[in-house]
Design a protein around this motif. Structure first.
Motif, PDB file in Angstrom:
ATOM      1  N   ALA A   1     -41.006 -21.219 -51.142  1.00  0.00           N
ATOM      2  CA  ALA A   1     -41.177 -20.897 -49.716  1.00  0.00           C
ATOM      3  C   ALA A   1     -40.221 -21.738 -48.875  1.00  0.00           C
ATOM      4  N   GLU A   2     -40.388 -23.057 -48.905  1.00  0.00           N
ATOM      5  CA  GLU A   2     -39.552 -23.957 -48.096  1.00  0.00           C
ATOM      6  C   GLU A   2     -39.948 -25.397 -48.380  1.00  0.00           C
ATOM      7  N   GLY A   3     -39.319 -26.330 -47.683  1.00  0.00           N
ATOM      8  CA  GLY A   3     -39.728 -27.731 -47.750  1.00  0.00           C
ATOM      9  C   GLY A   3     -40.924 -27.927 -46.828  1.00  0.00           C
ATOM     10  N   SER A   4     -41.415 -29.158 -46.713  1.00  0.00           N
ATOM     11  CA  SER A   4     -42.580 -29.362 -45.842  1.00  0.00           C
ATOM     12  C   SER A   4     -42.208 -29.161 -44.382  1.00  0.00           C
ATOM     13  N   ALA A   5     -40.962 -29.391 -44.026  1.00  0.00           N
ATOM     14  CA  ALA A   5     -40.530 -29.170 -42.636  1.00  0.00           C
ATOM     15  C   ALA A   5     -39.077 -28.715 -42.577  1.00  0.00           C
ATOM     16  N   GLU A   6     -38.630 -28.053 -43.631  1.00  0.00           N
ATOM     17  CA  GLU A   6     -37.244 -27.577 -43.672  1.00  0.00           C
ATOM     18  C   GLU A   6     -37.171 -26.272 -44.448  1.00  0.00           C
TER      19      GLU A   6
ATOM     20  N   GLY B   1     -33.043 -28.096 -41.095  1.00  0.00           N
ATOM     21  CA  GLY B   1     -34.105 -28.223 -40.093  1.00  0.00           C
ATOM     22  C   GLY B   1     -33.578 -29.021 -38.915  1.00  0.00           C
ATOM     23  N   THR B   2     -34.287 -28.938 -37.824  1.00  0.00           N
ATOM     24  CA  THR B   2     -33.854 -29.656 -36.625  1.00  0.00           C
ATOM     25  C   THR B   2     -33.750 -31.155 -36.897  1.00  0.00           C
ATOM     26  N   ALA B   3     -34.757 -31.691 -37.576  1.00  0.00           N
ATOM     27  CA  ALA B   3     -34.718 -33.119 -37.888  1.00  0.00           C
ATOM     28  C   ALA B   3     -33.736 -33.400 -39.024  1.00  0.00           C
TER      29      ALA B   3
ATOM     30  N   ASN C   1     -50.598 -25.296 -39.162  1.00  0.00           N
ATOM     31  CA  ASN C   1     -49.815 -25.088 -40.389  1.00  0.00           C
ATOM     32  C   ASN C   1     -49.474 -26.432 -41.054  1.00  0.00           C
ATOM     33  N   TYR C   2     -49.501 -27.472 -40.256  1.00  0.00           N
ATOM     34  CA  TYR C   2     -48.898 -28.717 -40.721  1.00  0.00           C
ATOM     35  C   TYR C   2     -49.848 -29.636 -41.476  1.00  0.00           C
ATOM     36  N   ALA C   3     -51.144 -29.287 -41.528  1.00  0.00           N
ATOM     37  CA  ALA C   3     -52.044 -30.069 -42.376  1.00  0.00           C
ATOM     38  C   ALA C   3     -51.631 -29.815 -43.828  1.00  0.00           C
TER      39      ALA C   3
ATOM     40  N   ASP D   1     -37.856 -19.516 -26.774  1.00  0.00           N
ATOM     41  CA  ASP D   1     -38.363 -18.202 -27.224  1.00  0.00           C
ATOM     42  C   ASP D   1     -39.393 -18.377 -28.336  1.00  0.00           C
ATOM     43  N   ARG D   2     -39.082 -19.246 -29.296  1.00  0.00           N
ATOM     44  CA  ARG D   2     -40.017 -19.427 -30.423  1.00  0.00           C
ATOM     45  C   ARG D   2     -41.326 -20.061 -29.935  1.00  0.00           C
ATOM     46  N   LEU D   3     -41.207 -20.963 -28.959  1.00  0.00           N
ATOM     47  CA  LEU D   3     -42.415 -21.586 -28.388  1.00  0.00           C
ATOM     48  C   LEU D   3     -43.328 -20.512 -27.785  1.00  0.00           C
TER      49      LEU D   3
ATOM     50  N   GLY E   1     -41.461 -19.062 -45.418  1.00  0.00           N
ATOM     51  CA  GLY E   1     -40.858 -20.159 -44.658  1.00  0.00           C
ATOM     52  C   GLY E   1     -40.831 -19.848 -43.166  1.00  0.00           C
ATOM     53  N   LEU E   2     -40.718 -20.882 -42.381  1.00  0.00           N
ATOM     54  CA  LEU E   2     -40.584 -20.697 -40.926  1.00  0.00           C
ATOM     55  C   LEU E   2     -39.209 -20.104 -40.638  1.00  0.00           C
ATOM     56  N   GLU E   3     -39.139 -19.296 -39.575  1.00  0.00           N
ATOM     57  CA  GLU E   3     -37.851 -18.724 -39.170  1.00  0.00           C
ATOM     58  C   GLU E   3     -37.046 -19.831 -38.484  1.00  0.00           C
ATOM     59  N   GLY E   4     -36.445 -20.665 -39.288  1.00  0.00           N
ATOM     60  CA  GLY E   4     -35.795 -21.872 -38.785  1.00  0.00           C
ATOM     61  C   GLY E   4     -34.552 -21.561 -37.945  1.00  0.00           C
ATOM     62  N   ILE E   5     -34.427 -22.299 -36.869  1.00  0.00           N
ATOM     63  CA  ILE E   5     -33.262 -22.110 -35.995  1.00  0.00           C
ATOM     64  C   ILE E   5     -32.031 -22.749 -36.655  1.00  0.00           C
ATOM     65  N   THR E   6     -32.230 -23.806 -37.395  1.00  0.00           N
ATOM     66  CA  THR E   6     -31.103 -24.389 -38.138  1.00  0.00           C
ATOM     67  C   THR E   6     -30.702 -23.449 -39.275  1.00  0.00           C
ATOM     68  N   ARG E   7     -31.683 -22.848 -39.915  1.00  0.00           N
ATOM     69  CA  ARG E   7     -31.404 -21.858 -40.982  1.00  0.00           C
ATOM     70  C   ARG E   7     -30.503 -20.765 -40.429  1.00  0.00           C
TER      71      ARG E   7
ATOM     72  N   ALA F   1     -45.804 -18.636 -36.265  1.00  0.00           N
ATOM     73  CA  ALA F   1     -46.094 -19.551 -35.154  1.00  0.00           C
ATOM     74  C   ALA F   1     -45.814 -20.966 -35.667  1.00  0.00           C
ATOM     75  N   LYS F   2     -45.125 -21.745 -34.859  1.00  0.00           N
ATOM     76  CA  LYS F   2     -44.952 -23.149 -35.232  1.00  0.00           C
ATOM     77  C   LYS F   2     -46.193 -23.866 -34.691  1.00  0.00           C
ATOM     78  N   ALA F   3     -47.259 -23.752 -35.470  1.00  0.00           N
ATOM     79  CA  ALA F   3     -48.572 -24.201 -35.011  1.00  0.00           C
ATOM     80  C   ALA F   3     -48.979 -25.476 -35.738  1.00  0.00           C
TER      81      ALA F   3
HETATM   82  C1  PLP Z   1     -42.243 -25.769 -41.876  1.00  0.00           C
HETATM   83  C2  PLP Z   1     -40.862 -25.796 -41.310  1.00  0.00           C
HETATM   84  N1  PLP Z   1     -39.917 -25.025 -41.870  1.00  0.00           N
HETATM   85  C3  PLP Z   1     -38.654 -25.019 -41.398  1.00  0.00           C
HETATM   86  C4  PLP Z   1     -38.297 -25.806 -40.319  1.00  0.00           C
HETATM   87  C5  PLP Z   1     -36.895 -25.744 -39.802  1.00  0.00           C
HETATM   88  O1  PLP Z   1     -36.909 -25.109 -38.553  1.00  0.00           O
HETATM   89  P1  PLP Z   1     -35.840 -25.465 -37.449  1.00  0.00           P
HETATM   90  O2  PLP Z   1     -34.519 -25.340 -38.091  1.00  0.00           O
HETATM   91  O3  PLP Z   1     -36.066 -24.457 -36.390  1.00  0.00           O
HETATM   92  O4  PLP Z   1     -36.120 -26.854 -37.001  1.00  0.00           O
HETATM   93  C6  PLP Z   1     -39.247 -26.638 -39.729  1.00  0.00           C
HETATM   94  C7  PLP Z   1     -38.909 -27.489 -38.599  1.00  0.00           C
HETATM   95  O5  PLP Z   1     -39.152 -27.135 -37.481  1.00  0.00           O
HETATM   96  C8  PLP Z   1     -40.561 -26.621 -40.227  1.00  0.00           C
HETATM   97  O6  PLP Z   1     -41.496 -27.398 -39.688  1.00  0.00           O
END
Ligand code: PLP
Length: 304
Positions: free
Chosen positions: A190-195, A254-256, A161-163, A57-59, A214-220, A156-158
């Motif tokens: 806001a959040e971590g770089s990927a969490e 986060g997923t990772a 955003n990641y630069a 769905d998020r994709l 922050g991203l609407e994290g699925i782990t969150r 958007a998980k685009a």
């Molecule tokens: C910027 C950012 N915030 C948060 C998350 C955590 O999201 P999720 O729990 O969906 O992996 C991620 C990882 O995808 C991320 O890249």
């Protein structure tokens, strides 16, 4: 990276080493791609993909935000993800669906170009993550401010955003830290770089609202639901930098990262400087969920 299995490209599984794109692929030049990060866990029953429908769905939501015309349905993408995992032969892995404006016209406007889709997976050993998962990560509040949705759609998980996130991560690592924490343009967390990030203060678990950037994290979301099902609650409120320094515990999700403890921010020790009890308990609960040991959350697993 260990090359295993095959990579799904626009409907076909191709050998790992042959999964190539043209150098004039639009996304390579202009960052016009969106993606997902998904985990497959080795449960006692069989391998299981964690929250697959939510990731798909998020994709699609990310694709919509970039006006990408998907040539596949959600069902076809979900089936393709399962197929790619099976073809990898891996019992547990990280899965990376990628949707990108491909090769065609060269110029800023991507919409005439075909929207290509690939799905790759690679080995991800249980418990393997970035530094600090068990011992506690040392984080730096980044000097890079998190970009926000006035400039581009942040839900958007685009790739674009990641630069910003990568600059923050590199700065943190260059300064001897494990991870970056990003402030938004208001100076709020806001959040971590990927969490996503949570703090615990006087037993109360708190996290920034999504409006903080922050991203609407699925782990969150998963962690909040697990806490609530266990009788607890999470408060969403804007957090200041001082909230971090004075927290009793901090963890990231986060997923990772799954549930990762943070024990130092800048030069400040968080709580006792060791992983806190609530974080530890949550790590265990979350691991039970992903490994199918918690009956209440079995519907989050797609067994392959
Ligand atoms: C910027 C950012 N915030 C948060 C998350 C955590 O999201 P999720 O729990 O969906 O992996 C991620 C990882 O995808 C991320 O890249």
């Amino acid at each position: 990276m260990q090359e295993v299995g095959k990579i799904w490209m626009n409907g076909k599984l191709v050998p790992f080493k042959d999964a190539k794109v043209h150098v004039l692929t639009h996304a390579l030049h202009y960052s016009t791609s969106i993606f997902e990060g998904i985990r497959c866990y080795n449960t006692s029953k069989s391998s299981a993909i964690f929250r697959l429908p939510e990731h798909v769905d998020r994709l699609f939501k990310s694709a919509k935000l970039y006006s990408m015309k998907m040539q596949f349905s959600k069902k076809e993408i979900s089936d393709a993800i399962i197929k790619t995992v099976i073809a990898s032969g891996l019992k547990e892995c990280y899965i990376r669906p990628l949707v990108y404006y491909g090769y065609g016209t060269m110029g800023l406007t991507p919409t005439q170009n075909k929207v290509d889709v690939s799905i790759a997976c690679w080995e991800w050993k249980m418990g393997e993550s970035k530094a600090g998962k068990f011992s506690g990560a040392k984080c730096k509040v980044s000097s890079w401010i998190k970009i926000d949705s006035r400039s581009q759609p942040m839900q958007a998980k685009a790739a674009s955003n990641y630069a910003n996130a990568a600059l923050a991560r590199m700065e943190a690592l260059d300064n001897g830290y494990d991870e970056a924490i990003m402030l938004n343009n208001q100076g709020k967390i806001a959040e971590g770089s990927a969490e996503n990030i949570f703090i615990v203060k006087d037993g109360i678990i708190q996290t920034p609202p999504l409006s903080a950037g922050g991203l609407e994290g699925i782990t969150r979301d998963s962690v909040i639901q697990v806490i609530e099902q266990n009788g607890g609650f999470v408060i969403e409120r804007d957090l200041e930098r001082d909230d971090l320094y004075s927290a009793d515990e901090i963890f990231m999700t986060g997923t990772a990262a799954e549930v990762k403890s943070v024990t130092q921010i800048d030069k400040v020790k968080i709580g006792s400087g060791k992983m806190g009890k609530i974080t530890q308990a949550l790590q265990k609960s979350f691991s039970d969920v992903t490994l199918g040991k918690d009956e209440r959350f079995l519907s989050w697993l797609t067994f392959v």
